[in-house]
Design a protein around this motif. Structure first.
Motif, PDB file in Angstrom:
ATOM      1  N   UNK A   1       0.321  35.156  79.536  1.00  0.00           N
ATOM      2  CA  UNK A   1       0.491  36.596  79.729  1.00  0.00           C
ATOM      3  C   UNK A   1       1.192  36.884  81.044  1.00  0.00           C
ATOM      4  N   UNK A   2       1.679  35.848  81.709  1.00  0.00           N
ATOM      5  CA  UNK A   2       2.423  35.992  82.960  1.00  0.00           C
ATOM      6  C   UNK A   2       3.912  35.822  82.691  1.00  0.00           C
ATOM      7  N   UNK A   3       4.769  36.454  83.499  1.00  0.00           N
ATOM      8  CA  UNK A   3       6.219  36.331  83.280  1.00  0.00           C
ATOM      9  C   UNK A   3       6.679  34.885  83.423  1.00  0.00           C
ATOM     10  N   UNK A   4       7.592  34.496  82.531  1.00  0.00           N
ATOM     11  CA  UNK A   4       8.211  33.181  82.631  1.00  0.00           C
ATOM     12  C   UNK A   4       9.479  33.229  83.470  1.00  0.00           C
ATOM     13  N   UNK A   5      10.041  34.419  83.646  1.00  0.00           N
ATOM     14  CA  UNK A   5      11.235  34.618  84.470  1.00  0.00           C
ATOM     15  C   UNK A   5      11.299  36.079  84.860  1.00  0.00           C
ATOM     16  N   UNK A   6      11.924  36.362  86.005  1.00  0.00           N
ATOM     17  CA  UNK A   6      12.089  37.735  86.479  1.00  0.00           C
ATOM     18  C   UNK A   6      13.506  37.930  86.991  1.00  0.00           C
ATOM     19  N   UNK A   7      14.043  39.111  86.743  1.00  0.00           N
ATOM     20  CA  UNK A   7      15.402  39.436  87.166  1.00  0.00           C
ATOM     21  C   UNK A   7      15.401  40.831  87.777  1.00  0.00           C
ATOM     22  N   UNK A   8      16.203  41.008  88.816  1.00  0.00           N
ATOM     23  CA  UNK A   8      16.285  42.302  89.483  1.00  0.00           C
ATOM     24  C   UNK A   8      17.726  42.800  89.513  1.00  0.00           C
ATOM     25  N   UNK A   9      17.846  44.127  89.362  1.00  0.00           N
ATOM     26  CA  UNK A   9      19.133  44.806  89.495  1.00  0.00           C
ATOM     27  C   UNK A   9      20.207  44.132  88.655  1.00  0.00           C
ATOM     28  N   UNK A  10      19.985  44.137  87.335  1.00  0.00           N
ATOM     29  CA  UNK A  10      20.939  43.514  86.422  1.00  0.00           C
ATOM     30  C   UNK A  10      21.381  44.538  85.385  1.00  0.00           C
ATOM     31  N   UNK A  11      22.626  44.403  84.949  1.00  0.00           N
ATOM     32  CA  UNK A  11      23.111  45.192  83.808  1.00  0.00           C
ATOM     33  C   UNK A  11      23.240  44.302  82.582  1.00  0.00           C
ATOM     34  N   UNK A  12      23.720  43.098  82.768  1.00  0.00           N
ATOM     35  CA  UNK A  12      23.894  42.162  81.662  1.00  0.00           C
ATOM     36  C   UNK A  12      23.002  40.953  81.894  1.00  0.00           C
ATOM     37  N   UNK A  13      22.432  40.443  80.790  1.00  0.00           N
ATOM     38  CA  UNK A  13      21.486  39.345  80.921  1.00  0.00           C
ATOM     39  C   UNK A  13      21.580  38.432  79.712  1.00  0.00           C
ATOM     40  N   UNK A  14      21.842  37.132  79.917  1.00  0.00           N
ATOM     41  CA  UNK A  14      21.758  36.182  78.805  1.00  0.00           C
ATOM     42  C   UNK A  14      20.302  35.792  78.569  1.00  0.00           C
ATOM     43  N   UNK A  15      19.905  35.703  77.310  1.00  0.00           N
ATOM     44  CA  UNK A  15      18.524  35.384  76.967  1.00  0.00           C
ATOM     45  C   UNK A  15      18.506  34.359  75.842  1.00  0.00           C
ATOM     46  N   UNK A  16      17.663  33.345  75.986  1.00  0.00           N
ATOM     47  CA  UNK A  16      17.464  32.367  74.916  1.00  0.00           C
ATOM     48  C   UNK A  16      16.308  32.837  74.036  1.00  0.00           C
ATOM     49  N   UNK A  17      16.623  33.122  72.775  1.00  0.00           N
ATOM     50  CA  UNK A  17      15.627  33.660  71.844  1.00  0.00           C
ATOM     51  C   UNK A  17      15.144  32.539  70.936  1.00  0.00           C
ATOM     52  N   UNK A  18      13.855  32.166  71.024  1.00  0.00           N
ATOM     53  CA  UNK A  18      13.317  31.067  70.219  1.00  0.00           C
ATOM     54  C   UNK A  18      12.896  31.536  68.832  1.00  0.00           C
ATOM     55  N   UNK A  19      12.171  30.672  68.128  1.00  0.00           N
ATOM     56  CA  UNK A  19      11.734  30.961  66.758  1.00  0.00           C
ATOM     57  C   UNK A  19      10.474  31.806  66.699  1.00  0.00           C
ATOM     58  N   UNK A  20      10.107  32.382  67.822  1.00  0.00           N
ATOM     59  CA  UNK A  20       8.927  33.239  67.880  1.00  0.00           C
ATOM     60  C   UNK A  20       9.176  34.349  68.888  1.00  0.00           C
ATOM     61  N   UNK A  21       8.285  35.305  68.904  1.00  0.00           N
ATOM     62  CA  UNK A  21       8.478  36.513  69.701  1.00  0.00           C
ATOM     63  C   UNK A  21       8.441  36.218  71.196  1.00  0.00           C
TER      64      UNK A  21
END
Length: 456
Positions: free
Chosen positions: A423-443
């Motif tokens: 329930x804790x963040x796995x990554x954090x980003x600040x002041x972004x407009x575009x962000x690449x994200x790896x989407x797995x086979x689950x939510x």
């Protein structure tokens, strides 16, 4: 009796499948429907940045989450009703589907659960009048404890006689009596009636004066994902489509996977981590599709089965000894993340839209935008690639899909969560407009704080 086959225009679809029919009556051919994900219209499509995407409030989403319980099964894990209450509170789920109190379970057990915040969808027993009287009594003792009354369960597997009628005719006639009695019971004013299950929807044109909600069961077969499989069934969309013609809101009162790994064909069990992925995806899939509530089968493994002889004993979110399975941890993490908020220091209304674009989303991927009370958004993303090798009875993990998100303007903060992990963040980003994200086979969840979010 065969289950109805839901067919989309130009497509062959898989039939909605009951747990009992697959567990007890064996196999039937299942049609391939790789493209059936189109039922969730536009879910995997990119969102245009100049067309702000409206959202679903977090509280509304949490209210779609339900679980099946068996308080009347007093010869196994459900005998300890305190565990049932504690487990549901720990999960963050308040909606339970169960039978009305009967000879094997005292009324006091249900009253205790209701006092602990459990809201029941009560299945009617064979004595219709008594069942509705007991539901009315509980709703009087604990106001608001009855969320719905449901007609008879899977009449194709568990036929009931009714006033000289048999088969489907008996079930449909009994459902009209249930509806009339609930409507005529003051203590159940405003309580909706869910339809019965197990009748051939193709032969019935209307549910007027019978139900307020259409109702189906959806049990994905062969370790399939809940919605998108190529090739394979499209389980939740097919269940929805089979009752769409009734023009009623829809509930799915049974859905789930049993955690007893198997190989072969039909009603295949999976391992515990795969169960967690699939149930989490199913909860989100149904919300995207507009399902009012979905009840996962079930809360507890009913009895001990150390030699894995019965899949029926392994549907639980908790094992027989009440230890949480990965699916229980995943659901707790999901609800914990969504319920967490920050204090708002202003009464200014939060924006209700978020302009964003999802690029490179595969056809097997899906998304849902939620919003917390404090104004922050949560974007859920998941990609329903194959998760189970039915031939070998082993889990399958495909590489995540790399997608790109454009928020249209710089956002203050993005936290990335994986409910299967924590329930804790796995990554954090600040002041972004575009962000690449790896989407797995689950939510996975992206908690987004726009730059103009007031008071956060």
């Amino acid at each position: 009796m065969k289950h109805p086959v839901a067919t989309l225009p130009g497509l062959a679809a898989s039939p909605p499948v009951s747990r009992a029919s697959r567990m007890r009556t064996g196999a039937r051919a299942v049609a391939s429907v790789a493209a059936c994900v189109c039922v969730l219209a536009g879910a995997a499509a990119a969102h245009a940045a100049d067309n702000p995407v409206r959202m679903m409030p977090v509280d509304a989403f949490l209210d779609t989450l339900g679980v099946v319980t068996h308080v009347n099964y007093t010869d196994g894990a459900y005998l300890n009703v305190r565990n049932v209450a504690d487990d549901m509170a720990w999960l963050g789920i308040r909606h339970a589907r169960d039978y009305t109190p009967g000879p094997s379970a005292p009324f006091a057990s249900y009253a205790y659960l209701a006092q602990r915040g459990v809201r029941f969808n009560f299945l009617v027993r064979s004595n219709i009048a008594e069942s509705i009287e007991l539901a009315a009594r509980l709703n009087t003792e604990v106001p608001g404890s009855i969320a719905a009354i449901e007609g008879f369960n899977e009449i194709d597997n568990f036929p009931i006689p009714y006033r000289g009628l048999t088969g489907q005719a008996a079930g449909l006639a009994a459902q009209r009596e249930i509806y009339t009695r609930v409507r005529g019971t003051p203590e159940l004013k405003g309580v909706p009636v869910y339809d019965l299950t197990g009748f051939d929807t193709r032969t019935v044109e209307s549910r007027a004066d019978s139900a307020d909600y259409a109702n189906q069961h959806a049990y994905p077969q062969n370790g399939n994902q809940p919605t998108y499989n190529s090739p394979g069934g499209s389980w939740i969309p097919a269940a929805i489509y089979s009752v769409k013609k009734f023009n009623l809101p829809i509930v799915i009162t049974e859905f789930g996977y049993f955690s007893m790994p198997q190989s072969g064909w039909y009603m295949i069990g999976v391992d515990e981590p795969t169960q967690a992925k699939a149930v989490l995806n199913g909860y989100l899939d149904s919300a995207v599709a507009g399902v009012k509530r979905i009840y996962v089968y079930e809360l507890l493994d009913e009895k001990a089965d150390p030699q894995n002889k019965s899949g029926e004993m392994h549907f639980g979110m908790f094992r027989f000894d009440n230890s949480p399975k990965p699916v229980a941890y995943a659901i707790r993490n999901l609800t914990t993340i969504l319920k967490a908020g920050t204090a708002r220091r202003t009464k200014d209304p939060a924006r209700s839209t978020l302009p964003y674009t999802l690029a490179d989303m595969p056809v097997s991927a899906n998304s849902l935008l939620l919003q917390k009370k404090d104004g922050r958004f949560v974007l859920a993303l998941w990609n329903e690639t194959q998760i189970w090798d039915r031939a070998n009875g082993k889990p399958v993990t495909h590489p995540p899909a790399r997608i790109s998100i454009d928020f249209g303007a710089s956002v203050r903060h993005v936290d990335v969560y994986d409910p299967l992990v924590s329930a804790e963040p796995q990554a954090s980003h600040r002041d972004v407009r575009q962000l690449p994200v790896d989407v797995p086979d689950h939510v996975i969840l992206l908690e987004i704080t726009p730059a103009d979010t007031p008071g956060t």
